[in-house]
Design a protein around this motif. Sequence first.
Motif, PDB file in Angstrom:
ATOM      1  N   GLY A  36       3.848   9.495  11.812  1.00 61.10           N
ATOM      2  CA  GLY A  36       4.427   8.143  11.222  1.00 61.10           C
ATOM      3  C   GLY A  36       4.299   7.208  12.543  1.00 61.10           C
ATOM      4  O   GLY A  36       3.653   5.922  11.972  1.00 61.10           O
ATOM      5  N   VAL A  37       4.460   7.384  13.654  1.00 57.22           N
ATOM      6  CA  VAL A  37       4.279   6.327  14.478  1.00 57.22           C
ATOM      7  C   VAL A  37       2.806   5.992  14.868  1.00 57.22           C
ATOM      8  O   VAL A  37       2.298   4.698  14.977  1.00 57.22           O
ATOM      9  CB  VAL A  37       5.189   6.764  15.857  1.00 57.22           C
ATOM     10  CG1 VAL A  37       4.660   5.786  17.019  1.00 57.22           C
ATOM     11  CG2 VAL A  37       6.568   6.759  15.650  1.00 57.22           C
ATOM     12  N   ILE A  38       2.269   7.098  14.993  1.00 55.48           N
ATOM     13  CA  ILE A  38       0.698   6.742  15.151  1.00 55.48           C
ATOM     14  C   ILE A  38      -0.158   6.212  13.895  1.00 55.48           C
ATOM     15  O   ILE A  38      -1.013   5.202  14.261  1.00 55.48           O
ATOM     16  CB  ILE A  38       0.019   8.238  15.292  1.00 55.48           C
ATOM     17  CG1 ILE A  38       0.474   8.689  16.715  1.00 55.48           C
ATOM     18  CG2 ILE A  38      -1.772   8.181  15.262  1.00 55.48           C
ATOM     19  CD1 ILE A  38       0.142  10.264  17.007  1.00 55.48           C
ATOM     20  N   LEU A 107       6.840   2.514   8.839  1.00 53.80           N
ATOM     21  CA  LEU A 107       7.405   1.272   8.636  1.00 53.80           C
ATOM     22  C   LEU A 107       7.934   0.469   9.788  1.00 53.80           C
ATOM     23  O   LEU A 107       7.497  -0.844  10.081  1.00 53.80           O
ATOM     24  CB  LEU A 107       8.544   1.297   7.683  1.00 53.80           C
ATOM     25  CG  LEU A 107       9.366   0.236   7.363  1.00 53.80           C
ATOM     26  CD1 LEU A 107       9.429  -0.202   5.906  1.00 53.80           C
ATOM     27  CD2 LEU A 107      10.887   0.400   7.412  1.00 53.80           C
ATOM     28  N   LYS A 108       8.699   1.111  10.420  1.00 51.69           N
ATOM     29  CA  LYS A 108       9.443   0.483  11.675  1.00 51.69           C
ATOM     30  C   LYS A 108       8.073   0.006  12.637  1.00 51.69           C
ATOM     31  O   LYS A 108       8.224  -1.261  13.349  1.00 51.69           O
ATOM     32  CB  LYS A 108      10.301   1.091  12.258  1.00 51.69           C
ATOM     33  CG  LYS A 108      11.584   1.241  11.670  1.00 51.69           C
ATOM     34  CD  LYS A 108      12.156  -0.002  11.255  1.00 51.69           C
ATOM     35  CE  LYS A 108      13.526   0.032  10.466  1.00 51.69           C
ATOM     36  NZ  LYS A 108      14.035  -1.330  10.197  1.00 51.69           N
ATOM     37  N   THR A 109       7.323   0.878  12.887  1.00 52.79           N
ATOM     38  CA  THR A 109       6.193   0.683  13.921  1.00 52.79           C
ATOM     39  C   THR A 109       5.151  -0.506  13.206  1.00 52.79           C
ATOM     40  O   THR A 109       5.130  -1.477  14.166  1.00 52.79           O
ATOM     41  CB  THR A 109       5.386   1.700  13.993  1.00 52.79           C
ATOM     42  OG1 THR A 109       6.221   2.890  14.410  1.00 52.79           O
ATOM     43  CG2 THR A 109       4.156   1.674  15.098  1.00 52.79           C
ATOM     44  N   VAL A 110       4.908  -0.666  11.980  1.00 50.97           N
ATOM     45  CA  VAL A 110       4.176  -1.603  11.370  1.00 50.97           C
ATOM     46  C   VAL A 110       4.769  -2.901  11.754  1.00 50.97           C
ATOM     47  O   VAL A 110       4.372  -4.059  11.981  1.00 50.97           O
ATOM     48  CB  VAL A 110       3.553  -1.315   9.779  1.00 50.97           C
ATOM     49  CG1 VAL A 110       3.053  -2.711   9.091  1.00 50.97           C
ATOM     50  CG2 VAL A 110       2.775  -0.299   9.863  1.00 50.97           C
ATOM     51  N   ASP A 111       6.114  -2.973  11.055  1.00 52.67           N
ATOM     52  CA  ASP A 111       6.771  -4.203  11.141  1.00 52.67           C
ATOM     53  C   ASP A 111       6.949  -4.653  12.505  1.00 52.67           C
ATOM     54  O   ASP A 111       6.737  -5.863  13.042  1.00 52.67           O
ATOM     55  CB  ASP A 111       8.380  -4.013  10.631  1.00 52.67           C
ATOM     56  CG  ASP A 111       8.292  -3.970   9.186  1.00 52.67           C
ATOM     57  OD1 ASP A 111       7.283  -4.481   8.349  1.00 52.67           O
ATOM     58  OD2 ASP A 111       9.345  -3.410   8.540  1.00 52.67           O
ATOM     59  N   PHE A 112       7.114  -3.940  13.695  1.00 52.61           N
ATOM     60  CA  PHE A 112       7.200  -4.262  15.079  1.00 52.61           C
ATOM     61  C   PHE A 112       5.857  -5.086  15.501  1.00 52.61           C
ATOM     62  O   PHE A 112       5.588  -5.906  16.132  1.00 52.61           O
ATOM     63  CB  PHE A 112       7.526  -3.072  15.846  1.00 52.61           C
ATOM     64  CG  PHE A 112       7.482  -3.435  17.303  1.00 52.61           C
ATOM     65  CD1 PHE A 112       8.612  -4.433  17.959  1.00 52.61           C
ATOM     66  CD2 PHE A 112       6.502  -3.172  18.309  1.00 52.61           C
ATOM     67  CE1 PHE A 112       8.540  -4.710  19.428  1.00 52.61           C
ATOM     68  CE2 PHE A 112       6.377  -3.582  19.512  1.00 52.61           C
ATOM     69  CZ  PHE A 112       7.423  -4.272  20.084  1.00 52.61           C
ATOM     70  N   ILE A 113       4.583  -4.176  14.997  1.00 54.03           N
ATOM     71  CA  ILE A 113       3.514  -4.653  15.508  1.00 54.03           C
ATOM     72  C   ILE A 113       3.024  -5.824  14.799  1.00 54.03           C
ATOM     73  O   ILE A 113       2.430  -6.794  15.343  1.00 54.03           O
ATOM     74  CB  ILE A 113       2.245  -3.543  15.229  1.00 54.03           C
ATOM     75  CG1 ILE A 113       2.603  -2.663  16.180  1.00 54.03           C
ATOM     76  CG2 ILE A 113       0.830  -4.169  15.233  1.00 54.03           C
ATOM     77  CD1 ILE A 113       1.693  -1.395  16.276  1.00 54.03           C
ATOM     78  N   VAL A 114       3.283  -6.135  13.490  1.00 60.69           N
ATOM     79  CA  VAL A 114       2.963  -7.403  12.738  1.00 60.69           C
ATOM     80  C   VAL A 114       3.931  -8.431  12.913  1.00 60.69           C
ATOM     81  O   VAL A 114       3.252  -9.531  13.188  1.00 60.69           O
ATOM     82  CB  VAL A 114       2.675  -6.751  11.125  1.00 60.69           C
ATOM     83  CG1 VAL A 114       2.552  -8.083  10.232  1.00 60.69           C
ATOM     84  CG2 VAL A 114       1.676  -5.824  11.062  1.00 60.69           C
ATOM     85  N   GLU A 115       5.074  -8.170  12.830  1.00 56.28           N
ATOM     86  CA  GLU A 115       5.869  -9.393  12.979  1.00 56.28           C
ATOM     87  C   GLU A 115       6.862  -9.376  14.087  1.00 56.28           C
ATOM     88  O   GLU A 115       7.636 -10.238  14.375  1.00 56.28           O
ATOM     89  CB  GLU A 115       6.673  -9.273  11.547  1.00 56.28           C
ATOM     90  CG  GLU A 115       5.901  -9.615  10.463  1.00 56.28           C
ATOM     91  CD  GLU A 115       6.708  -9.353   9.129  1.00 56.28           C
ATOM     92  OE1 GLU A 115       7.745  -9.088   9.121  1.00 56.28           O
ATOM     93  OE2 GLU A 115       6.057  -9.605   8.054  1.00 56.28           O
ATOM     94  N   GLY A 116       7.099  -7.980  14.672  1.00 52.91           N
ATOM     95  CA  GLY A 116       8.242  -7.835  15.847  1.00 52.91           C
ATOM     96  C   GLY A 116       8.292  -8.903  17.129  1.00 52.91           C
ATOM     97  O   GLY A 116       9.274  -9.351  17.280  1.00 52.91           O
TER      98      GLY A 116
END
Length: 134
Positions: A36-38, A107-116
Amino acid sequence: MYSLFAWLITDIFPIDVSIASPLAGTDLLLCALFGGVISGIGSGLAIRYGGAMDGIEVMAVIFAKRAGVTVGTFVMVYNIILYIICGCVLQSWVLPLYSIVAYSAALKTVDFIVEGIDRARQSKVCNYCDRVAT
């Protein structure tokens, strides 16, 4: 490119996927988390710089702006519905539940990269403005 690499991996350089993961061994939970993280890193970088991995991410970018949800949340809700349907059809819940774990990490990784990063800066500025105003 995807078709080319899929053909290379399956026909020319067959990779045995039944062996243990180099990162997580044979533990399905760790495999789901690392996967999931990758996956989230790849999807997040693609979305952040104007691309998409598949059609659902294109829809997620459009609906996320209009509905006020994050891209990762939209993709997660879509995938949970899909995995519930798969669980009902297959009458087995082990793999769908591990897939939900994998997409939660993504989900958490995508949100961190896109908007975090932008949200972290924004909250610092807003906290500073609140302190100045009071």
